[in-house]
Write a protein that holds these residues in place. Sequence first.
Motif, mmCIF file in Angstrom:
data_model
loop_
_atom_site.group_PDB
_atom_site.id
_atom_site.type_symbol
_atom_site.label_atom_id
_atom_site.label_comp_id
_atom_site.label_asym_id
_atom_site.label_seq_id
_atom_site.Cartn_x
_atom_site.Cartn_y
_atom_site.Cartn_z
ATOM 1 N N ASP A 121 6.623 15.959 -4.285
ATOM 2 C CA ASP A 121 6.721 15.330 -2.968
ATOM 3 C C ASP A 121 6.032 13.973 -2.993
ATOM 4 O O ASP A 121 5.177 13.703 -3.855
ATOM 5 N N ARG A 122 6.427 13.142 -2.057
ATOM 6 C CA ARG A 122 5.817 11.827 -1.928
ATOM 7 C C ARG A 122 4.392 11.964 -1.395
ATOM 8 O O ARG A 122 4.116 12.778 -0.509
ATOM 9 N N LEU A 123 3.494 11.169 -1.952
ATOM 10 C CA LEU A 123 2.133 11.162 -1.439
ATOM 11 C C LEU A 123 2.090 10.535 -0.050
ATOM 12 O O LEU A 123 2.946 9.714 0.297
ATOM 13 N N PRO A 124 1.114 10.888 0.775
ATOM 14 C CA PRO A 124 0.987 10.248 2.093
ATOM 15 C C PRO A 124 0.720 8.758 1.951
ATOM 16 O O PRO A 124 0.146 8.303 0.950
ATOM 17 N N VAL A 125 1.139 7.998 2.937
ATOM 18 C CA VAL A 125 1.006 6.540 2.895
ATOM 19 C C VAL A 125 -0.441 6.122 2.637
ATOM 20 O O VAL A 125 -0.706 5.126 1.956
ATOM 21 N N SER A 126 -1.382 6.882 3.154
ATOM 22 C CA SER A 126 -2.795 6.535 2.979
ATOM 23 C C SER A 126 -3.219 6.540 1.514
ATOM 24 O O SER A 126 -4.223 5.924 1.157
ATOM 25 N N ALA A 127 -2.445 7.218 0.664
ATOM 26 C CA ALA A 127 -2.775 7.288 -0.769
ATOM 27 C C ALA A 127 -2.023 6.250 -1.592
ATOM 28 O O ALA A 127 -2.209 6.181 -2.809
ATOM 29 N N TRP A 128 -1.171 5.456 -0.963
ATOM 30 C CA TRP A 128 -0.408 4.457 -1.707
ATOM 31 C C TRP A 128 -1.313 3.273 -2.066
ATOM 32 O O TRP A 128 -2.068 2.788 -1.223
ATOM 33 N N PRO A 129 -1.253 2.781 -3.300
ATOM 34 C CA PRO A 129 -2.041 1.599 -3.663
ATOM 35 C C PRO A 129 -1.541 0.355 -2.927
ATOM 36 O O PRO A 129 -0.377 0.279 -2.525
ATOM 37 N N VAL A 130 -2.439 -0.586 -2.775
ATOM 38 C CA VAL A 130 -2.125 -1.823 -2.044
ATOM 39 C C VAL A 130 -2.185 -3.001 -3.004
ATOM 40 O O VAL A 130 -3.119 -3.118 -3.809
ATOM 41 N N VAL A 131 -1.176 -3.870 -2.934
ATOM 42 C CA VAL A 131 -1.190 -5.108 -3.697
ATOM 43 C C VAL A 131 -1.033 -6.268 -2.719
ATOM 44 O O VAL A 131 -0.497 -6.100 -1.617
ATOM 45 N N ALA A 132 -1.507 -7.424 -3.134
ATOM 46 C CA ALA A 132 -1.418 -8.609 -2.287
ATOM 47 C C ALA A 132 -0.185 -9.411 -2.655
ATOM 48 O O ALA A 132 0.030 -9.740 -3.826
ATOM 49 N N ALA A 133 0.652 -9.677 -1.685
ATOM 50 C CA ALA A 133 1.845 -10.500 -1.883
ATOM 51 C C ALA A 133 1.547 -11.936 -1.462
ATOM 52 O O ALA A 133 0.675 -12.176 -0.638
ATOM 53 N N PRO A 134 2.276 -12.899 -2.060
ATOM 54 C CA PRO A 134 3.410 -12.727 -2.971
ATOM 55 C C PRO A 134 2.962 -12.442 -4.410
ATOM 56 O O PRO A 134 1.853 -12.821 -4.805
ATOM 57 N N VAL A 135 3.843 -11.771 -5.159
ATOM 58 C CA VAL A 135 3.588 -11.551 -6.574
ATOM 59 C C VAL A 135 4.541 -12.406 -7.384
ATOM 60 O O VAL A 135 5.562 -12.886 -6.879
ATOM 61 N N ASP A 136 4.200 -12.603 -8.641
ATOM 62 C CA ASP A 136 5.042 -13.392 -9.545
ATOM 63 C C ASP A 136 6.043 -12.526 -10.304
ATOM 64 O O ASP A 136 7.117 -13.003 -10.691
ATOM 65 N N LEU A 137 5.668 -11.271 -10.519
ATOM 66 C CA LEU A 137 6.441 -10.409 -11.409
ATOM 67 C C LEU A 137 6.444 -8.985 -10.865
ATOM 68 O O LEU A 137 5.391 -8.456 -10.501
ATOM 69 N N ILE A 138 7.632 -8.379 -10.800
ATOM 70 C CA ILE A 138 7.769 -6.971 -10.428
ATOM 71 C C ILE A 138 8.335 -6.234 -11.629
ATOM 72 O O ILE A 138 9.429 -6.554 -12.104
ATOM 73 N N LEU A 139 7.605 -5.251 -12.123
ATOM 74 C CA LEU A 139 8.066 -4.389 -13.213
ATOM 75 C C LEU A 139 8.575 -3.099 -12.591
ATOM 76 O O LEU A 139 7.794 -2.299 -12.067
ATOM 77 N N PHE A 140 9.884 -2.923 -12.626
ATOM 78 C CA PHE A 140 10.566 -1.827 -11.944
ATOM 79 C C PHE A 140 11.126 -0.893 -13.010
ATOM 80 O O PHE A 140 12.102 -1.220 -13.676
ATOM 81 N N GLU A 141 10.486 0.263 -13.197
ATOM 82 C CA GLU A 141 10.887 1.140 -14.295
ATOM 83 C C GLU A 141 11.453 2.449 -13.762
ATOM 84 O O GLU A 141 11.121 2.886 -12.671
ATOM 85 N N GLY A 142 12.309 3.052 -14.583
ATOM 86 C CA GLY A 142 12.877 4.332 -14.202
ATOM 87 C C GLY A 142 14.055 4.697 -15.078
ATOM 88 O O GLY A 142 14.715 3.833 -15.663
ATOM 89 N N TRP A 143 14.335 5.971 -15.155
ATOM 90 C CA TRP A 143 15.327 6.455 -16.114
ATOM 91 C C TRP A 143 16.721 5.907 -15.833
ATOM 92 O O TRP A 143 17.504 5.714 -16.756
ATOM 93 N N LEU A 144 17.060 5.620 -14.572
ATOM 94 C CA LEU A 144 18.402 5.112 -14.274
ATOM 95 C C LEU A 144 18.397 3.680 -13.761
ATOM 96 O O LEU A 144 19.416 3.192 -13.269
ATOM 97 N N VAL A 145 17.272 2.984 -13.900
ATOM 98 C CA VAL A 145 17.185 1.617 -13.387
ATOM 99 C C VAL A 145 18.213 0.733 -14.098
ATOM 100 O O VAL A 145 18.225 0.620 -15.321
ATOM 101 N N GLY A 146 19.073 0.119 -13.321
ATOM 102 C CA GLY A 146 20.102 -0.751 -13.865
ATOM 103 C C GLY A 146 21.373 -0.035 -14.286
ATOM 104 O O GLY A 146 22.305 -0.678 -14.783
ATOM 105 N N ALA A 147 21.451 1.278 -14.086
ATOM 106 C CA ALA A 147 22.622 2.043 -14.526
ATOM 107 C C ALA A 147 23.863 1.677 -13.734
ATOM 108 O O ALA A 147 23.796 1.315 -12.547
ATOM 109 N N ARG A 148 25.015 1.787 -14.388
ATOM 110 C CA ARG A 148 26.302 1.575 -13.740
ATOM 111 C C ARG A 148 27.064 2.886 -13.664
ATOM 112 O O ARG A 148 26.843 3.789 -14.487
ATOM 113 N N PRO A 149 27.954 3.032 -12.702
ATOM 114 C CA PRO A 149 28.669 4.300 -12.545
ATOM 115 C C PRO A 149 29.662 4.555 -13.668
ATOM 116 O O PRO A 149 30.080 3.644 -14.377
#
Length: 273
Positions: A121-149
């Motif tokens: 299950d998703r953690l409660p919002v209070s447990a989500w880490p905080v970052v300061a925007a704007p950022v220069d780089l987003i590293l977006f990882e995952g088993w189907l990231v960028g997949a095509r049908p």
Amino acid sequence: MDPLHDAHTPAHAAIDRALSRHRGGPLIVGIAGAQGSGKSTLAARLARTFGAGGLRVATLSIDDLYLPRADRLALAATEHPLWATRGPPGTHDIALGHRLFDALAGTGAVRLPRFDKTADDRLPVSAWPVVAAPVDLILFEGWLVGARPQDAAALAAPVNTLERDEDVDGRWRRRANALLATLYQPLFARIAVQILLAAPTFAVVHRWRAEQEAALPHPAMDAAALARFIAHYERLTRHILAEMPVRADCVIALDANRRVVTPPGRPCHTPAA
């Protein structure tokens, strides 16, 4: 030295080249790979090195966009029982992904969601880490990231016993493929650099994922449950390994022990403008 150490250099070089040409907003890097291939390890290492170089970096896993358990159980009750299991297209909050990318390009504090795999299950919002925007780089990882049908014809035959016995009419896999084609592609279109950690075959995935499970403080799945879980991912994992290497900006081929070997498709190169 861990086996993925050698993956850092080509991935870092591909991102660095893209950063030198990028203008306007964060550079979004997609890191795809089968379960247990080392995506989060690579993303964390890249975040450290680019951060040490003075860039503002945010790391996000597509796993952290999973729908809450209650929402998936509701889908399982109303649409198809297989929606209860997290992972396939249709079990992510894609709108949240868009909002996060937008927020990370803005200003102010941004909370990044986190998913607890032990609790499923998703953690409660209070447990989500905080970052300061704007950022220069987003590293977006995952088993189907960028997949095509897949093509419709490829969906006809089941790829394993899960599909054969629990998706007899193909309704679940066709719906997942349709969602990948429509809901997910606009999010993936925001990726500027696509990296693939390419497993040698799907056959190694069970061992890799079992190693991940064993490393959890409180493993949630026994061998039978893990095998059934992985079966939900098999179809698209095989498809990604077949089609993504010819178009990814950086292919990092791995052997069965996650050591880097010669890429099966393009080597890492400067992405198109």
